[in-house]
Design a protein around this motif. Structure first.
Motif, short mmCIF file in Angstrom:
data_model
loop_
_atom_site.label_atom_id
_atom_site.label_comp_id
_atom_site.label_asym_id
_atom_site.label_seq_id
_atom_site.Cartn_x
_atom_site.Cartn_y
_atom_site.Cartn_z
N SER A 199 0.83 -1.38 0.00
CA SER A 199 0.23 -0.05 0.00
C SER A 199 0.91 1.25 0.07
O SER A 199 1.81 1.29 0.60
N SER A 200 0.39 2.46 -0.77
CA SER A 200 0.91 3.61 -0.33
C SER A 200 0.73 4.28 1.14
O SER A 200 -0.49 3.61 1.41
N MET A 201 1.24 5.20 1.16
CA MET A 201 0.91 5.85 2.58
C MET A 201 1.06 7.27 2.46
O MET A 201 2.22 7.71 2.36
N THR A 202 0.21 8.08 3.02
CA THR A 202 0.30 9.55 3.08
C THR A 202 0.26 9.98 4.59
O THR A 202 -1.00 9.36 4.93
N HIS A 203 0.96 10.57 5.13
CA HIS A 203 1.01 11.20 6.56
C HIS A 203 1.13 12.74 6.52
O HIS A 203 1.84 13.16 5.84
N LEU A 204 0.44 13.31 7.56
CA LEU A 204 0.56 14.69 7.86
C LEU A 204 1.65 14.70 9.08
O LEU A 204 1.51 13.84 10.17
N VAL A 205 2.75 15.59 8.89
CA VAL A 205 3.70 15.48 9.93
C VAL A 205 3.85 16.98 10.53
O VAL A 205 3.88 17.99 9.55
N VAL A 206 3.86 17.09 11.61
CA VAL A 206 4.21 18.37 12.36
C VAL A 206 5.46 18.18 13.21
O VAL A 206 5.33 17.57 14.18
N THR A 207 6.65 18.73 12.81
CA THR A 207 8.02 18.57 13.29
C THR A 207 8.33 19.91 13.95
O THR A 207 8.44 20.69 13.59
N GLY A 208 8.83 19.61 15.41
CA GLY A 208 9.24 20.72 16.33
C GLY A 208 10.66 20.93 15.86
O GLY A 208 11.65 20.11 15.32
N SER A 209 11.06 22.11 16.02
CA SER A 209 12.54 22.52 16.18
C SER A 209 13.06 23.07 17.39
O SER A 209 12.56 23.65 17.98
N LYS A 210 14.24 22.70 17.55
CA LYS A 210 15.02 23.08 18.89
C LYS A 210 16.22 23.82 18.45
O LYS A 210 17.05 22.98 17.75
N ASP A 211 16.46 24.91 18.86
CA ASP A 211 17.68 25.65 18.48
C ASP A 211 18.20 25.64 17.06
O ASP A 211 19.05 25.53 16.49
N GLY A 212 16.78 25.75 16.29
CA GLY A 212 16.95 25.87 14.82
C GLY A 212 17.29 24.57 14.13
O GLY A 212 17.39 24.53 13.01
N GLU A 213 17.22 23.38 14.96
CA GLU A 213 17.50 22.39 14.16
C GLU A 213 15.99 21.30 14.46
O GLU A 213 15.60 21.14 15.51
N ASN A 214 15.62 20.34 13.38
CA ASN A 214 14.54 19.58 13.54
C ASN A 214 14.73 18.20 13.06
O ASN A 214 13.63 17.32 13.25
N VAL A 215 15.89 17.87 12.64
CA VAL A 215 16.19 16.51 12.21
C VAL A 215 17.81 16.21 12.42
O VAL A 215 18.43 17.13 11.97
N VAL A 216 17.94 15.11 12.60
CA VAL A 216 19.19 14.57 12.64
C VAL A 216 19.46 13.39 11.77
O VAL A 216 18.74 12.19 12.14
N TRP A 217 20.06 13.34 10.43
CA TRP A 217 19.94 12.31 9.71
C TRP A 217 20.90 11.47 9.92
O TRP A 217 22.21 11.71 10.33
N LYS A 218 20.57 9.80 9.69
CA LYS A 218 21.61 8.88 9.95
C LYS A 218 21.42 7.88 8.75
O LYS A 218 21.10 8.36 7.45
N LYS A 219 21.75 6.57 8.91
CA LYS A 219 22.20 5.76 7.57
C LYS A 219 20.77 5.51 7.07
O LYS A 219 19.90 5.39 7.72
N LYS A 220 20.68 4.91 5.80
CA LYS A 220 19.39 4.75 5.04
C LYS A 220 19.08 3.26 5.67
O LYS A 220 19.88 2.40 6.16
N VAL A 221 17.55 3.02 5.94
CA VAL A 221 17.13 1.75 6.19
C VAL A 221 17.39 0.51 5.16
O VAL A 221 16.93 0.99 4.09
N THR A 222 18.00 -0.49 5.65
CA THR A 222 18.31 -1.71 4.84
C THR A 222 17.06 -2.37 4.60
O THR A 222 16.16 -2.25 5.15
N ASP A 223 17.12 -3.10 3.30
CA ASP A 223 15.93 -3.63 3.10
C ASP A 223 15.52 -4.93 4.28
O ASP A 223 14.58 -5.11 4.56
N SER A 224 16.74 -5.40 4.89
CA SER A 224 16.38 -6.38 5.94
C SER A 224 15.78 -5.80 7.24
O SER A 224 14.83 -6.25 7.91
N GLU A 225 16.25 -4.52 7.68
CA GLU A 225 15.55 -3.82 8.47
C GLU A 225 13.93 -3.39 7.99
O GLU A 225 13.35 -3.54 9.10
N TYR A 226 13.78 -3.11 7.10
CA TYR A 226 12.51 -2.79 6.74
C TYR A 226 11.48 -3.93 6.76
O TYR A 226 10.49 -4.05 6.84
N LEU A 227 12.07 -5.16 6.06
CA LEU A 227 11.32 -6.25 6.03
C LEU A 227 11.20 -7.17 7.20
O LEU A 227 10.43 -7.91 7.36
#
Length: 387
Positions: free
Chosen positions: A134-162
């Motif tokens: 299935s496809s999926m759409t979500h509305l996200v409301v993301t907070g910010s702290k000290d000007g930062e709202n995300v910390v990116w890391k490694k991509k999710v592998t197929d095995s992690e996803y499955l």
């Protein structure tokens, strides 16, 4: 990636903090309301650096000096997901359509569907995206702290996803699926996506099937078998996808089982003689009728090639071949009569009504509700009196 000032905060990607190239709207007035008109905000494809698969982001509103949060709609096509990331100030998600997953480092994966809301606390590593079916759409409301709202890391592998806590792929959201073995369940989306030509989802289904213990030759045989039902183009595309997936896994150090080789036909019978026996066994009686009187050559080809050459190869047993056939026909338009015929054949070779209902459930969960409903209707029409 911390950025100071309202201008930068106003253009942060609301879903997961992707930095856009320009401000979405002028700075809000302190004395009047600010309209962010529908369709006037930035929309863009989720960048490959932070996403796997096809993702679209539709911005809704930026943060400002008073409200340190922003909003967006994010649409994931089947199998698509974010990379691992965290939010310094947390994030609310509301699913507006479809079905998805969100996972955390402890291995827990939550299924989210239309109408569900979810709060992700600050600094929790997680990912989110659509299911395979299935496809999926979500509305996200993301907070910010000290000007930062995300910390990116490694991509999710197929095995992690499955590798969720419900089994490889979402095979057991409906407990009726347990009537089929894990390997049989994983045959269903492989056959369906081969038949309907959805190669992106086929790739993910192949990975899940290999991880569930299906051999490379069993998966090859599903696609070889289906050329008789879906045609050479779809079968060849499926085989090419399988080949590329297996080669990529091999390069990554994953060793998949090759499996047994095809058997030879009995030496004392022609393909047609052997195939006629198999056809009669599968259907439960010799096959005759007006269509074959009108075009007798088609039954000769069915007997000699489909039921002789293909069924005689082994590798998949009769149940496996009918699971693949029913799954494929359920994923094709305009073949309801053939689907009903193969529900009857599947029953003749030993698949119970409970198992066929499980097949319909797997189709609904992993391919589409229409395919599952189509199969369930065929089951009721053919096996109405069986319990």
């Amino acid at each position: 990636m911390q950025k100071k000032g309202w201008l930068f905060r106003s253009v942060l990607f609301a879903a997961i903090g992707y930095l856009a190239n320009f401000a979405i709207a002028a700075e809000p007035s302190a004395t009047s309301q600010t309209l962010y008109a529908a369709g006037k905000q930035k929309s863009f494809k989720g960048p490959d650096t932070y996403f796997t698969g096809d993702v679209k982001v539709d911005m809704l509103f930026p943060g400002n000096d008073t409200a340190h949060y922003s909003g967006a709609y994010v649409t994931f096509q089947p199998g698509a997901r974010t990379a691992w990331h965290s939010h310094p100030a947390g994030q609310h998600m509301v699913v507006t359509s479809g079905t998805g997953f969100t996972g955390t480092r402890d291995g827990k994966i939550i299924e989210i569907t239309e109408g569900d809301s979810l709060w992700c606390p600050p600094n929790i590593d997680h990912w989110h995206g659509a299911t395979l079916g299935s496809s999926m759409t979500h509305l996200v409301v993301t907070g910010s702290k000290d000007g930062e709202n995300v910390v990116w890391k490694k991509k999710v592998t197929d095995s992690e996803y499955l590798g969720n806590d419900q089994g490889k792929v979402n095979m057991k959201s409906d407990k009726s699926a347990d009537a089929l073995t894990s390997k049989q369940q994983h045959m269903v989306p492989v056959a369906a996506f081969t038949a309907n030509g959805d190669l992106q989802r086929l790739d993910a289904a192949i990975i899940a099937a290999l991880d569930a213990g299906l051999s490379v030759n069993e998966l090859k045989e599903i696609m070889i078998h289906l050329y008789a039902y879906a045609g050479f183009p779809r079968a060849l595309n499926g085989l090419a996808t399988l080949m590329n997936t297996v080669e990529a896994r091999k390069a990554a150090g994953i060793k998949d089982e090759t499996g047994e080789e095809a058997a030879a036909l009995p030496a004392n019978k022609t393909s047609q003689e052997y195939g006629e026996e198999v056809q009669t066994e599968l259907v439960g009686k010799p096959v005759t009728g007006p269509l074959f009187d009108f075009a007798p050559a088609i039954n000769i080809f069915l007997q000699s090639h489909l039921f002789g050459d293909l069924f005689g190869r082994g590798i998949l047993d009769y149940k496996g071949r009918e699971i693949a056939t029913v799954s494929a026909l359920a994923s094709m338009d305009g073949v309801d009569s053939q689907l009903k015929s193969h529900i009857g054949i599947a029953s003749n070779v030993g698949l119970t009504k409970q198992q066929l209902t499980a097949l319909a459930s797997v189709l609904s969960d992993n391919v589409g509700t229409e395919e599952g409903a189509r199969t369930q209707q065929a089951i009721q029409a053919v096996l109405a009196g069986d319990d």
